[in-house]
Design an enzyme around this catalytic site. Structure first.
Site, PDB file in Angstrom:
ATOM      1  N   ASP A   1      -2.390  -0.953   9.762  1.00  0.00           N
ATOM      2  CA  ASP A   1      -2.593  -1.061   8.311  1.00  0.00           C
ATOM      3  C   ASP A   1      -3.189  -2.403   7.895  1.00  0.00           C
ATOM      4  OD1 ASP A   1      -1.381   1.421   8.040  1.00  0.00           O
ATOM      5  OD2 ASP A   1       0.584   0.586   7.537  1.00  0.00           O
TER       6      ASP A   1
ATOM      7  N   ALA B   1       0.806  -6.655   4.859  1.00  0.00           N
ATOM      8  CA  ALA B   1       0.333  -7.487   3.740  1.00  0.00           C
ATOM      9  C   ALA B   1       0.498  -8.959   4.090  1.00  0.00           C
ATOM     10  CB  ALA B   1       1.114  -7.148   2.472  1.00  0.00           C
TER      11      ALA B   1
ATOM     12  N   GLY C   1       4.803  -5.898   5.958  1.00  0.00           N
ATOM     13  CA  GLY C   1       4.479  -6.786   7.081  1.00  0.00           C
ATOM     14  C   GLY C   1       2.976  -6.927   7.249  1.00  0.00           C
TER      15      GLY C   1
ATOM     16  N   LYS D   1       0.840  -1.205   0.000  1.00  0.00           N
ATOM     17  CA  LYS D   1       0.000   0.000   0.000  1.00  0.00           C
ATOM     18  C   LYS D   1       0.868   1.246   0.000  1.00  0.00           C
ATOM     19  CE  LYS D   1       0.824   1.771   4.151  1.00  0.00           C
ATOM     20  NZ  LYS D   1       1.524   2.976   4.361  1.00  0.00           N
TER      21      LYS D   1
HETATM   22  O1  C5P Z   1      -0.034  -0.167  14.108  1.00  0.00           O
HETATM   23  P1  C5P Z   1       1.394  -0.432  13.815  1.00  0.00           P
HETATM   24  O2  C5P Z   1       1.919  -1.652  14.508  1.00  0.00           O
HETATM   25  O3  C5P Z   1       1.734  -0.424  12.360  1.00  0.00           O
HETATM   26  O4  C5P Z   1       2.168   0.785  14.420  1.00  0.00           O
HETATM   27  C1  C5P Z   1       3.555   0.776  14.660  1.00  0.00           C
HETATM   28  C2  C5P Z   1       3.889   2.007  15.460  1.00  0.00           C
HETATM   29  O5  C5P Z   1       3.707   3.176  14.659  1.00  0.00           O
HETATM   30  C3  C5P Z   1       3.010   2.231  16.672  1.00  0.00           C
HETATM   31  O6  C5P Z   1       3.508   1.534  17.786  1.00  0.00           O
HETATM   32  C4  C5P Z   1       3.102   3.727  16.852  1.00  0.00           C
HETATM   33  O7  C5P Z   1       4.320   4.071  17.463  1.00  0.00           O
HETATM   34  C5  C5P Z   1       3.169   4.228  15.418  1.00  0.00           C
HETATM   35  N1  C5P Z   1       1.837   4.591  14.899  1.00  0.00           N
HETATM   36  C6  C5P Z   1       1.219   5.725  15.389  1.00  0.00           C
HETATM   37  N2  C5P Z   1      -0.021   6.083  14.934  1.00  0.00           N
HETATM   38  C7  C5P Z   1      -0.634   5.341  13.983  1.00  0.00           C
HETATM   39  C8  C5P Z   1      -0.012   4.191  13.453  1.00  0.00           C
HETATM   40  C9  C5P Z   1       1.226   3.834  13.938  1.00  0.00           C
HETATM   41  O8  C5P Z   1       1.770   6.418  16.244  1.00  0.00           O
HETATM   42  N3  C5P Z   1      -1.843   5.732  13.543  1.00  0.00           N
END
Ligand code: C5P
Length: 315
Positions: free
Chosen positions: A142, A110, A108, A11
């Site tokens: 995501d 995906a 990851g 994406k």
């Molecule tokens: O949700 P994901 O595991 O992809 O997020 C990884 C890190 O990215 C989160 O721990 C956070 O630090 C940051 N993040 C964020 N706000 C989001 C998505 C991700 O702060 N909307």
């Protein structure tokens, strides 16, 4: 069923607006997710009893950077799905890794989505997309979008989705860096940059965070440009609030962005938390030209012409 394979696209974020940090550490977003034709293929095979067992192997161009233990997001997805369904977690996964790792294109996520879709079939669960997305959201912001693909507005931390109507196709170039970037580090750097900007007495620049995101939907011009796949109208509207933070870590991305503009791209931004850069082209032939120019510029490791929207599929 003994073996199930699924292809899941990478994406990009056509627009990514980021609010201030929330109490849970995430940031509220308003984004337009768009899946593009660069795919990982996830294969799940049945493993007989006894007991829980999930294994993973990786092959393909980015296999070396892919963890093959319990930290792999696809393995975590299989375990989470089995726990939610109340059944033993038994599967042997293979990930054919064509999406770069820690690159801002949700590779990851995906793989996690692919593992959920594959095991939903392998185990005969028959769960709906919405139910899989609930499990997916526990694995990463995501993952719900990775399960659906296409083009969608994402809000909340990215897990709340509203499909965008879209006719036609858009052509893009992904300029992939040899380096990786950590998503949490990039979000944290954005907070730091904003704190510095707002505490600087001399600056009268408005704070970039809450004011910009409060009550905003997505620019109507952008939705119009997307609806008609109008690349020239869309080019100048590409935007990413994480770009400055990614560039702060990797200043050489400025050269990649300049090389894409010089190659005639209609617009160019850092993709997600980077370091991949995303460029919009007029059509497939133009994307090929921009990709060739970027590859020759020496400002990225590889450049891939892709198109979107794209969707997960069972080949
Ligand atoms: O949700 P994901 O595991 O992809 O997020 C990884 C890190 O990215 C989160 O721990 C956070 O630090 C940051 N993040 C964020 N706000 C989001 C998505 C991700 O702060 N909307």
């Amino acid at each position: 069923m003994q073996v199930v394979s699924v292809r899941v696209p990478a994406k990009v974020n056509i627009v990514l607006r980021v609010g201030p940090p929330r109490p849970d550490g995430f940031h509220d977003l308003v984004t337009v997710f768009h899946a593009v034709s660069l795919y990982d293929e996830i294969t799940a095979r049945s493993l007989g009893p006894p007991g829980d067992q999930v294994t993973v192997t990786a092959d393909g161009p980015y296999a070396v950077a892919t963890p093959v233990d319990d930290t792999n997001l696809a393995v975590r997805a299989v375990n989470a799905l089995a726990a939610a369904a109340g059944i033993p977690a038994q599967a042997a996964l293979t990930v054919h890794k064509r999406i770069p790792v820690a690159a801002g294109v949700a590779g990851g996520s995906a793989d996690a989505a692919g593992a959920l879709l594959a095991c939903n079939e392998l185990w005969g669960l028959g769960w709906s997309g919405a139910r899989l997305a609930e499990v997916g959201a526990t694995l990463g912001s995501d993952v719900p979008f990775a399960l659906s693909g296409g083009t969608a507005i994402g809000t909340g931390r990215g897990e709340q989705l509203e499909p965008v109507s879209f006719r036609g196709e858009l052509h893009w170039v992904l300029a992939v860096s040899a380096a990786e970037l950590s998503t949490p580090h990039v979000y944290r750097r954005l907070d730091e940059l904003r704190a510095t900007a707002s505490s600087s007495a001399a600056t009268s620049r408005p704070a970039a965070g809450p004011e910009r995101i409060a009550g905003r939907g997505v620019d109507a011009r952008l939705l119009q440009a997307l609806e008609s796949a109008d690349a020239p109208a869309l080019g100048p509207l590409l935007a990413n609030d994480l770009q400055d933070a990614a560039v702060d870590f990797r200043p050489a991305l400025v050269d990649t962005l300049a090389a894409g503009r010089k190659a005639g791209a209609l617009g160019g931004i850092v993709s997600g938390s980077g370091p991949t850069c995303l460029f919009l082209a007029r059509d497939a032939a133009h994307a090929g030209e921009v990709a060739a120019a970027l590859a020759a510029s020496g400002t990225c490791a590889t450049a891939e012409a892709v198109h979107g929207p794209a969707w997960p599929s069972f080949p």
